[in-house]
Design a protein around this motif. Structure first.
Motif, PDB file in Angstrom:
ATOM      1  N   LEU A 150      22.959  17.979  50.954  1.00 57.95           N
ATOM      2  CA  LEU A 150      21.660  17.991  50.268  1.00 57.95           C
ATOM      3  C   LEU A 150      21.465  16.796  49.346  1.00 57.95           C
ATOM      4  N   GLN A 151      22.521  16.078  49.045  1.00 61.44           N
ATOM      5  CA  GLN A 151      22.398  14.956  48.108  1.00 61.44           C
ATOM      6  C   GLN A 151      21.419  13.897  48.599  1.00 61.44           C
ATOM      7  N   ALA A 152      21.459  13.550  49.868  1.00 64.31           N
ATOM      8  CA  ALA A 152      20.547  12.514  50.384  1.00 64.31           C
ATOM      9  C   ALA A 152      19.085  12.956  50.301  1.00 64.31           C
ATOM     10  N   PRO A 153      18.713  14.143  50.823  1.00 63.88           N
ATOM     11  CA  PRO A 153      17.301  14.526  50.694  1.00 63.88           C
ATOM     12  C   PRO A 153      16.857  14.715  49.247  1.00 63.88           C
ATOM     13  N   PHE A 154      17.725  15.249  48.397  1.00 63.55           N
ATOM     14  CA  PHE A 154      17.353  15.426  46.998  1.00 63.55           C
ATOM     15  C   PHE A 154      17.190  14.079  46.302  1.00 63.55           C
ATOM     16  N   SER A 155      18.021  13.105  46.648  1.00 59.51           N
ATOM     17  CA  SER A 155      17.879  11.790  46.001  1.00 59.51           C
ATOM     18  C   SER A 155      16.570  11.127  46.437  1.00 59.51           C
ATOM     19  N   ILE A 156      16.142  11.358  47.672  1.00 59.59           N
ATOM     20  CA  ILE A 156      14.851  10.829  48.128  1.00 59.59           C
ATOM     21  C   ILE A 156      13.719  11.470  47.327  1.00 59.59           C
ATOM     22  N   LEU A 157      13.800  12.766  47.127  1.00 60.38           N
ATOM     23  CA  LEU A 157      12.788  13.474  46.336  1.00 60.38           C
ATOM     24  C   LEU A 157      12.794  12.989  44.889  1.00 60.38           C
ATOM     25  N   PHE A 158      13.972  12.810  44.309  1.00 64.92           N
ATOM     26  CA  PHE A 158      14.074  12.310  42.936  1.00 64.92           C
ATOM     27  C   PHE A 158      13.483  10.900  42.839  1.00 64.92           C
ATOM     28  N   ASP A 159      13.835  10.030  43.784  1.00 65.21           N
ATOM     29  CA  ASP A 159      13.298   8.663  43.786  1.00 65.21           C
ATOM     30  C   ASP A 159      11.773   8.688  43.899  1.00 65.21           C
ATOM     31  N   TRP A 160      11.240   9.552  44.758  1.00 66.06           N
ATOM     32  CA  TRP A 160       9.789   9.676  44.909  1.00 66.06           C
ATOM     33  C   TRP A 160       9.163  10.092  43.580  1.00 66.06           C
ATOM     34  N   THR A 161       9.809  11.027  42.892  1.00 69.39           N
ATOM     35  CA  THR A 161       9.304  11.500  41.601  1.00 69.39           C
ATOM     36  C   THR A 161       9.237  10.354  40.598  1.00 69.39           C
ATOM     37  N   ILE A 162      10.309   9.583  40.513  1.00 66.94           N
ATOM     38  CA  ILE A 162      10.354   8.453  39.573  1.00 66.94           C
ATOM     39  C   ILE A 162       9.295   7.409  39.933  1.00 66.94           C
ATOM     40  N   GLU A 163       9.156   7.120  41.224  1.00 71.14           N
ATOM     41  CA  GLU A 163       8.175   6.119  41.660  1.00 71.14           C
ATOM     42  C   GLU A 163       6.738   6.550  41.360  1.00 71.14           C
ATOM     43  N   ASN A 164       6.481   7.841  41.356  1.00 74.90           N
ATOM     44  CA  ASN A 164       5.120   8.343  41.230  1.00 74.90           C
ATOM     45  C   ASN A 164       4.819   9.031  39.902  1.00 74.90           C
ATOM     46  N   ILE A 165       5.743   9.006  38.980  1.00 71.78           N
ATOM     47  CA  ILE A 165       5.559   9.738  37.724  1.00 71.78           C
ATOM     48  C   ILE A 165       4.320   9.277  36.960  1.00 71.78           C
ATOM     49  N   ASP A 166       4.068   7.987  36.913  1.00 74.93           N
ATOM     50  CA  ASP A 166       2.895   7.490  36.175  1.00 74.93           C
ATOM     51  C   ASP A 166       1.595   7.973  36.814  1.00 74.93           C
ATOM     52  N   VAL A 167       1.510   7.911  38.127  1.00 74.83           N
ATOM     53  CA  VAL A 167       0.307   8.364  38.826  1.00 74.83           C
ATOM     54  C   VAL A 167       0.108   9.862  38.597  1.00 74.83           C
ATOM     55  N   ILE A 168       1.187  10.623  38.703  1.00 76.07           N
ATOM     56  CA  ILE A 168       1.106  12.067  38.514  1.00 76.07           C
ATOM     57  C   ILE A 168       0.659  12.394  37.088  1.00 76.07           C
ATOM     58  N   GLN A 169       1.238  11.706  36.109  1.00 77.81           N
ATOM     59  CA  GLN A 169       0.852  11.967  34.721  1.00 77.81           C
ATOM     60  C   GLN A 169      -0.598  11.580  34.464  1.00 77.81           C
ATOM     61  N   ASP A 170      -1.073  10.500  35.086  1.00 77.37           N
ATOM     62  CA  ASP A 170      -2.489  10.130  34.969  1.00 77.37           C
ATOM     63  C   ASP A 170      -3.378  11.234  35.547  1.00 77.37           C
ATOM     64  N   CYS A 171      -2.996  11.757  36.699  1.00 82.84           N
ATOM     65  CA  CYS A 171      -3.762  12.852  37.319  1.00 82.84           C
ATOM     66  C   CYS A 171      -3.762  14.080  36.433  1.00 82.84           C
ATOM     67  N   GLN A 172      -2.632  14.386  35.821  1.00 82.13           N
ATOM     68  CA  GLN A 172      -2.551  15.533  34.918  1.00 82.13           C
ATOM     69  C   GLN A 172      -3.478  15.364  33.726  1.00 82.13           C
ATOM     70  N   ARG A 173      -3.479  14.152  33.140  1.00 81.90           N
ATOM     71  CA  ARG A 173      -4.358  13.893  31.997  1.00 81.90           C
ATOM     72  C   ARG A 173      -5.829  14.003  32.400  1.00 81.90           C
ATOM     73  N   ASP A 174      -6.185  13.441  33.568  1.00 78.68           N
ATOM     74  CA  ASP A 174      -7.567  13.533  34.049  1.00 78.68           C
ATOM     75  C   ASP A 174      -7.967  14.988  34.261  1.00 78.68           C
ATOM     76  N   TYR A 175      -7.106  15.751  34.874  1.00 78.57           N
ATOM     77  CA  TYR A 175      -7.382  17.167  35.131  1.00 78.57           C
ATOM     78  C   TYR A 175      -7.558  17.923  33.815  1.00 78.57           C
ATOM     79  N   ASP A 176      -6.617  17.698  32.890  1.00 76.86           N
ATOM     80  CA  ASP A 176      -6.687  18.387  31.600  1.00 76.86           C
ATOM     81  C   ASP A 176      -7.952  18.015  30.837  1.00 76.86           C
TER      82      ASP A 176
END
Length: 134
Positions: free
Chosen positions: A94-120
């Motif tokens: 599971l380490q390889a798929p989880f690391s891909i998910l973690f990397d995706w999270t780090i790469e997209n954290i700013d976009v996700i947080q912007d979406c959260q702020r817009d929604y809120d």
């Protein structure tokens, strides 16, 4: 009206065993424990690396992972008894798929947080608007 289901559309049956397994391995604590166990570690060493986890939740998570064959538990003899946890080959897989998910999270954290702020902000405006018209 419901859309017709094509032959290629997945159907997620309520009694499908994959639901239970996904629920058990894809929660945040399980994923973090599997990441922390890049090498064998004692319980308290795992706990120190997972800020905010309680002893009870960590114990439950480790038991769940052990039951699912992801982790092995070994009692260490000595003056002070201890317990060490190690990933099994299944857990390591599971380490390889989880690391891909973690990397995706780090790469997209700013976009996700912007979406959260817009929604809120939209939600706050809707609440204020409803309060004024009520």
């Amino acid at each position: 009206m419901d859309e017709p289901i094509s032959e290629n559309d997945p159907i997620y049956r309520a009694d499908c065993p994959s639901r239970v397994i996904l629920d058990q391995i894809a929660d945040k604590w399980s994923m973090m424990v599997l990441a922390v166990l890049s090498e064998p570690r004692r319980f308290n060493a795992i706990k120190r690396r997972l800020d905010g986890v309680t002893q009870r939740v960590l114990t439950q998570t480790l038991r769940k992972l052990e039951r699912n064959g992801m982790v092995t538990r070994r009692v260490l003899d000595g003056r002070v008894l201890g317990v060490e946890y190690t990933l099994t080959p299944l857990g390591r897989s599971l380490q390889a798929p989880f690391s891909i998910l973690f990397d995706w999270t780090i790469e997209n954290i700013d976009v996700i947080q912007d979406c959260q702020r817009d929604y809120d902000a939209r939600d706050d405006q809707t609440t204020v608007h409803r309060g004024l018209t009520a």
